[in-house]
Design an enzyme around this catalytic site. Sequence first.
Site, short mmCIF file in Angstrom:
data_model
loop_
_atom_site.label_atom_id
_atom_site.label_comp_id
_atom_site.label_asym_id
_atom_site.label_seq_id
_atom_site.Cartn_x
_atom_site.Cartn_y
_atom_site.Cartn_z
N ASP A 44 0.85 -1.18 0.00
CA ASP A 44 0.00 0.00 0.00
C ASP A 44 0.89 1.24 0.00
O ASP A 44 1.56 1.53 0.99
CB ASP A 44 -0.89 -0.03 1.25
CG ASP A 44 -1.94 1.08 1.26
OD1 ASP A 44 -1.77 2.06 0.51
OD2 ASP A 44 -2.91 0.97 2.04
N HIS A 45 0.86 1.97 -1.10
CA HIS A 45 1.78 3.10 -1.25
C HIS A 45 1.40 4.30 -0.38
O HIS A 45 2.14 5.27 -0.29
CB HIS A 45 1.84 3.53 -2.72
CG HIS A 45 3.19 4.06 -3.12
ND1 HIS A 45 4.24 4.20 -2.25
CD2 HIS A 45 3.66 4.47 -4.33
CE1 HIS A 45 5.29 4.68 -2.89
NE2 HIS A 45 4.97 4.86 -4.15
N ARG A 46 0.24 4.25 0.27
CA ARG A 46 -0.11 5.32 1.20
C ARG A 46 0.78 5.29 2.43
O ARG A 46 1.08 6.35 3.01
CB ARG A 46 -1.58 5.19 1.63
CG ARG A 46 -2.60 5.40 0.55
CD ARG A 46 -4.01 5.16 1.05
NE ARG A 46 -4.19 3.79 1.54
CZ ARG A 46 -5.33 3.33 2.05
NH1 ARG A 46 -6.37 4.14 2.15
NH2 ARG A 46 -5.43 2.08 2.45
N VAL B 79 3.55 2.73 2.71
CA VAL B 79 4.85 2.11 2.41
C VAL B 79 5.39 2.78 1.15
O VAL B 79 4.81 2.66 0.08
CB VAL B 79 4.70 0.59 2.19
CG1 VAL B 79 6.06 -0.02 1.87
CG2 VAL B 79 4.10 -0.08 3.42
#
Length: 483
Positions: A453-455, A457
């Site tokens: 999850d790029h939010r 990580v």
Amino acid sequence: MTTMTNASVREFKMPDVGEGLTEAEILKWYVQPGDTVTDGQVVCEVETAKAAVELPIPYDGVVRALHFPEGTTVDVGTSIIAVDVAGGAAPAEEAPASPAAPAAEPEEKPAARQPVLVGYGVATSSTRRRPRKQAPDDTAGRQAAVAVQAELNGHGATAAAPAAPAAAPAAAPQGRPLAKPPVRKLAKDLGVDLATVTPTGPDGVITREDVHAAVTTAQAQAQAQAPAQEQAAAVPAAVPAPSAPVSYDTARETRVPVKGVRKATAAAMVGSAFTAPHVTEFVTVDVTRTMKLVEELKQDKEFAGLRVNPLLLIAKALLVAIRRNPDVNASWDEAAQEIVVKHYVNLGIAAATPRGLIVPNIKDAHAKTLPQLAESLGELVSTAREGRTSPSAMQAGTVTITNVGVFGVDTGTPILNPGESAILAVGAIKLQPWVHKGKVKPRQVTTLALSFDHRLVDGELGSKVLADVAAILENPKRLITWA
């Protein structure tokens, strides 16, 4: 969950089983009308969106009626069986009241809270006289999807309030929808009426994810209606549009109802794909030493009777990588606008079962020794194959491993299990030419893929985790030096 219909007959209602779900399918009845039942006796097996569960009856008596046949999907809180606790035969004129009976006696006082089964945690609603002639809509479907999304996000325990789920929609229109100012602004910008949005946040608060989910649903409905509208416009006015459902060739097509685990999986994957911004990174690694270690451990007396395979060491490698990079083990709290860092690892293992894909997890996997981890993996796999995975075993996961290599494929781009931060896909281990110590030799090689999850990580953190897993599998001695 029971309700008294007269002095001697009790109605046993479909319980919530403590998971915040809204419906369950009756798979099998173990009793028939006229059978004698005792307190704690299993009377039927039902399938929720998570697993198959056996339901015990909480009192002694004689079965008077089964209200639904096998294969029927029943809403939580609906009576499914009537039991005469006096033990006598039921006269015809004293048959159990039909579902419409409460509506026919509006003067009756609401029933007091009745005792419930241990672990089902559902209180009988005090609003038993609510109208039952409400026009059908898709509220139940939305509730089911929201319940699954909230539960897989790790909020199942708080979302499953003691009140009966059916009472929530009736109470919603009485007050202003609960939402924070940024969420209200988002809804206004997107043209979403908050009164039509089903909340998943704590205490019924509408989150950003709820608003986006409402938009996605509206868009999907609009897209589904657009072709039909265009086709209708192209037909001359003199020709009425066909009202009969579209037929299909049963010899060439089979239609399978979407329900149970498959329905829950679909809702969870759509929610995850359109909520968490996914990033997937790949690495190809020489796992020859790991495969040799697997063979050595099979001969170790500490692993006698345990199943030792590459997945065991891959799981341990991921746990060590998380210990070295703890920020990856987190979740996103949309309602509070916070990143929740977990100081424990509940390691999920994706498992394909006859009922569909499930992701049970090993609780506190970070604290287990290698033999303990092997034992937990063995129990998890055997329970999943038997279709007896409990709903609690699929709650509160933090990271997941999916072993697509067992199907012979190199790797994939896995979708996050909702509420988790990362998922590791493991490809097939194949003998390939590889440069080892300056020479090309046949080595056992696999490809790993990590979606995150790029939010919460970023690329650096995700890359470090994947690189650590690869480094351990290339040289498993790092399990000792890094742990």
